[in-house]
Write a protein that holds these residues in place. Structure first.
Motif, mmCIF file in Angstrom:
data_model
loop_
_atom_site.group_PDB
_atom_site.id
_atom_site.type_symbol
_atom_site.label_atom_id
_atom_site.label_comp_id
_atom_site.label_asym_id
_atom_site.label_seq_id
_atom_site.Cartn_x
_atom_site.Cartn_y
_atom_site.Cartn_z
ATOM 1 N N ASN A 13 1.001 -1.272 -0.210
ATOM 2 C CA ASN A 13 0.059 0.134 -0.033
ATOM 3 C C ASN A 13 0.737 1.327 -0.069
ATOM 4 O O ASN A 13 2.128 1.047 -0.087
ATOM 5 C CB ASN A 13 -0.884 -0.009 1.053
ATOM 6 N N GLY A 14 0.187 2.405 0.011
ATOM 7 C CA GLY A 14 0.960 3.599 -0.183
ATOM 8 C C GLY A 14 0.333 4.759 0.768
ATOM 9 O O GLY A 14 -0.861 4.630 1.147
ATOM 10 N N MET A 15 1.127 5.673 1.254
ATOM 11 C CA MET A 15 0.624 7.051 1.836
ATOM 12 C C MET A 15 1.338 8.123 1.437
ATOM 13 O O MET A 15 2.585 8.055 1.375
ATOM 14 C CB MET A 15 0.815 6.696 3.309
ATOM 15 N N ARG A 42 -4.281 6.168 11.038
ATOM 16 C CA ARG A 42 -3.834 5.877 9.465
ATOM 17 C C ARG A 42 -2.303 5.587 9.699
ATOM 18 O O ARG A 42 -1.729 4.753 8.911
ATOM 19 C CB ARG A 42 -3.809 7.322 8.844
ATOM 20 N N VAL A 43 -1.498 6.342 10.283
ATOM 21 C CA VAL A 43 -0.020 6.081 10.483
ATOM 22 C C VAL A 43 0.188 4.723 11.025
ATOM 23 O O VAL A 43 0.980 3.913 10.803
ATOM 24 C CB VAL A 43 0.630 7.220 11.294
ATOM 25 N N SER A 44 -0.528 4.407 12.149
ATOM 26 C CA SER A 44 -0.295 2.923 12.666
ATOM 27 C C SER A 44 -0.470 1.993 11.797
ATOM 28 O O SER A 44 0.046 0.611 11.989
ATOM 29 C CB SER A 44 -1.170 2.675 13.851
ATOM 30 N N LYS A 45 -1.024 1.928 10.428
ATOM 31 C CA LYS A 45 -1.156 0.953 9.627
ATOM 32 C C LYS A 45 0.001 0.828 8.568
ATOM 33 O O LYS A 45 0.065 0.206 7.875
ATOM 34 C CB LYS A 45 -2.328 1.111 8.698
ATOM 35 N N ILE A 46 1.085 1.733 8.679
ATOM 36 C CA ILE A 46 2.175 1.598 7.896
ATOM 37 C C ILE A 46 3.196 0.378 8.176
ATOM 38 O O ILE A 46 3.396 0.339 9.647
ATOM 39 C CB ILE A 46 3.029 2.989 7.950
#
Length: 103
Positions: A13-15, A42-46
Motif C-alpha cells: 500500500n502507500g501513503m 492511519r499512521v499505525s497501519k504503515i
C-alpha cells in the motif's frame, strides 16, 4: 555468469504525507514524517518496508519519494519535531503520530 536485474519492488500500500515549506526540511533532515494525533489510525497501519511513502510539499507542489518505514510507527518518536515551525495546543510535537523513514 549472467547479470540479473534486481527484483522489482512491490509495496502492499502507500501513503502521501503533506508538508509545508517550513516543515519540509525537518522531515528530510530527520528522516521523520508525522501527522496530528487524531490521524494515528492511519499512521499505525504503515508496515515496515512494505508501505510506499511519499512527501508532498503543498506550497511548491513537489513530491519526493519513494520512502519506506525504517521501524514501526509510534507516537512521539521525536517529541520536539516541528515545534519550532508549527504552533500546537499541546506541549509536544504538533505531529506526534510519527514514522522514521529511509529511501
Amino acid at each position: 555468469a549472467v547479470a540479473r536485474a534486481p527484483a522489482p519492488l512491490h509495496h502492499k500500500n502507500g501513503m502521501v504525507f503533506k508538508a509545508s515549506s517550513s516543515t519540509w526540511n525537518e522531515c528530510i533532515q530527520k528522516s521523520l514524517f508525522g501527522l496530528p494525533e487524531n490521524q494515528w489510525h492511519r499512521v499505525s497501519k504503515i508496515a515496515v518496508k512494505e508501505t510506499a511513502l511519499f512527501l508532498f510539499n503543498v506550497q511548491t507542489n513537489v513530491m519526493e519519494g519513494l520512502f519506506v518505514a525504517e521501524h514501526p510507527p509510534a507516537m512521539n518518536i521525536d517529541p520536539e519535531a516541528w515545534k519550532g515551525v508549527v504552533r500546537s495546543r499541546n506541549a509536544g510535537s504538533p505531529f506526534p503520530a510519527q514514522v522514521e523513514v529511509r529511501r
